[in-house]
Every structure is written in C-alpha cells, then in structure tokens.
Design an enzyme around this catalytic site. Sequence first.
Site, PDB file in Angstrom:
ATOM      1  CD  GLU A 180      14.845  33.142  41.493  1.00  0.00           C
ATOM      2  OE1 GLU A 180      15.737  32.505  40.914  1.00  0.00           O
ATOM      3  OE2 GLU A 180      14.421  34.247  41.076  1.00  0.00           O
ATOM      4  CD  GLU A 200      19.405  39.305  43.570  1.00  0.00           C
ATOM      5  OE1 GLU A 200      19.557  39.667  42.400  1.00  0.00           O
ATOM      6  OE2 GLU A 200      19.115  38.143  43.885  1.00  0.00           O
ATOM      7  CE  LYS A 251      16.948  34.957  38.496  1.00  0.00           C
ATOM      8  NZ  LYS A 251      15.778  35.594  39.077  1.00  0.00           N
ATOM      9  CG  ASN A 298      21.050  34.417  38.684  1.00  0.00           C
ATOM     10  OD1 ASN A 298      21.285  33.274  38.271  1.00  0.00           O
ATOM     11  ND2 ASN A 298      20.269  34.668  39.721  1.00  0.00           N
ATOM     12  CB  SER A 310      13.431  44.768  37.898  1.00  0.00           C
ATOM     13  OG  SER A 310      12.508  43.714  38.146  1.00  0.00           O
ATOM     14  CG  HIS A 339      18.958  33.927  43.862  1.00  0.00           C
ATOM     15  ND1 HIS A 339      17.583  33.836  43.772  1.00  0.00           N
ATOM     16  CD2 HIS A 339      19.332  34.947  43.060  1.00  0.00           C
ATOM     17  CE1 HIS A 339      17.161  34.774  42.929  1.00  0.00           C
ATOM     18  NE2 HIS A 339      18.189  35.456  42.492  1.00  0.00           N
ATOM     19  N   GLY A 354      12.421  39.923  39.095  1.00  0.00           N
ATOM     20  CA  GLY A 354      11.599  39.410  38.005  1.00  0.00           C
ATOM     21  C   GLY A 354      10.232  40.065  37.910  1.00  0.00           C
TER      22      GLY A 354
HETATM   23  P1  PGA Z   1      15.836  39.974  37.711  1.00  0.00           P
HETATM   24  O1  PGA Z   1      16.547  38.869  38.669  1.00  0.00           O
HETATM   25  O2  PGA Z   1      16.950  40.862  37.202  1.00  0.00           O
HETATM   26  O3  PGA Z   1      15.196  39.184  36.628  1.00  0.00           O
HETATM   27  O4  PGA Z   1      14.886  40.720  38.552  1.00  0.00           O
HETATM   28  C1  PGA Z   1      17.570  39.224  39.539  1.00  0.00           C
HETATM   29  C2  PGA Z   1      18.005  37.996  40.314  1.00  0.00           C
HETATM   30  O5  PGA Z   1      17.157  37.205  40.706  1.00  0.00           O
HETATM   31  O6  PGA Z   1      19.215  37.789  40.556  1.00  0.00           O
END
Ligand code: PGA
Length: 257
Positions: free
Chosen positions: A99, A169, A11, A9, A215, A97, A175
């Site tokens: 976000e 998630e 983003k 991803n 992560s 997601h 993140g």
């Molecule tokens: P990350 O993000 O691996 O940077 O924690 C995962 C995601 O948001 O899909």
Amino acid sequence: MRKKIAVANWKMNLTFKEAEKLIDELLSSEHSFNENQLAIFGIPFPYLCRAQEKFSDKKNVFVSAQNCSNKLKGAYTGEVSVEMLKSINIQFVIIGHSERREYYNEGNEMIKEKVDICLLNEMNPIFCCGESLHIREANQQNEYVGNQLKESLFHLSAIQISKVIIAYEPIWAIGTGKTASTEQAQEMHSFIRNSIAENYSKQVAENISILYGGSVKSSNAKELFSQEDVDGGLVGGASLIAEEFSAIINSLPKTIY
Ligand code: PGA
C-alpha cells in the site's frame, strides 16, 4: 533458530478507544508461545506508547510501527524517524508494504534507504515484497520479487540481513479474501529462501523468517503455516478481531527447525 511469527497490521484503523479495547481483549485471550514464537503488533503511530505500556509484561509480544522516514531527522514535516521510534523502545518497523509502494510511490530505492536507516539504528525491518495480479498472470512473479529483494536487501551484509523479517504478500491476495494456495505460498517462500542462500549462505537463509500475508484468517492459518518455508503471517483484516488474531497466533507451528 528460525522464529515463527504472527504480525498484526492494523493499518489506518481504530480510534484510541477502539484500539485500547482490542488490546484488552487480546490480553485476556489465551496464547501459548514457545521460545521461538513471537506476536508483533503493527500499531498506528499515535497509539504506540500506549500499546507498549499495555503489552509490557507479555513475553514474546512486541509492538511495531507500520512505517518510518527514510531520513534521519530534520525539516520533514509529518514524518516519523527511526530515532523517535527507538526512543520509545520500538524494535520493529514494517517497511515497503504494497500500500505504501502504490499510494505513496515508495520504490525499491527508497525502501532500501529505510531498511538501511533501520539497521543502522538497531531496528528490525519487517520487509514486504510481492507481485500484482497481472505479474502473477504473466508468470513473472519470481523475477519481480527477486528484483525487489535484489534492489532493497541484497546490498546488506550477512549479519544485517539476518535481522530482517521478510513478508511475502501477493497484492492480489491483500484484503480481497483471496488467499494464495499453500502450494503458491510455499513455492514463492522457497524461491525467496533459495535466493538468500545464493547471495549469502544456506545457513543465513535457514535462519530468516519468511512470513506470508494476504487474507490470512484463523481458518487458513494452520495450513499455510504448516508449509516448510512459511514461518508465520502478516495479517491485516483478521488482526482487528481479537478472537481471530489469537487463533492465528495459536496456529504458529511449534516445531523448532
Ligand atoms: P489482509 O492484509 O490480511 O487484510 O489481506 C494483509 C496486509 O496487507 O498486510
């Protein structure tokens, strides 16, 4: 047969040049896929066609959008429809997601509409769910995730839900560098699989891939993916580094369930 999947991803990162460079680096890395393993790249809209071209002769590698509209077509300035994605041969879309849920106010009902519009257009949704830290601290994660599944997925038929990839998630792990422990991941994945079994059947549940996100790195991927109900990962930060993501792909278990 349940697929083992590594989803990148990206983003809202990378310029066109940077994206091309990353794809070229990925193409020159060694990946060993067996028939039930996939790598899927969640690429920003403007680069989807280019990424499709570049990955076109790679078996087991697919390109995904990171979002789509809940409307079919028309006067929705700035939106991208599933029909548009389909017309450039995209087969996967990341939906819901955290976000998008948080910054763009996407609730379970809108996510349900997006899931429906994907499935009506033969597009496979990568459906994200997961709880925030305060829900985890109150030990309410099962109720919370259970409700996300119920309100956005469990109206589907058994054939439809079999086309969905689920990504659990925990928001507190995205993140942050803080990964769920293998036990926490396995516990939630098993809860999700049991909920699908209760609403559909054991067979339907056994065939759905449930990915872990939050992560994931090359250093923890193998251990997370070794859990019985963890079928791979949805990877943000580490997917922007070719070496890291290649190692994550190569950490997918070879076992066929
Ligand atoms: P990350 O993000 O691996 O940077 O924690 C995962 C995601 O948001 O899909």
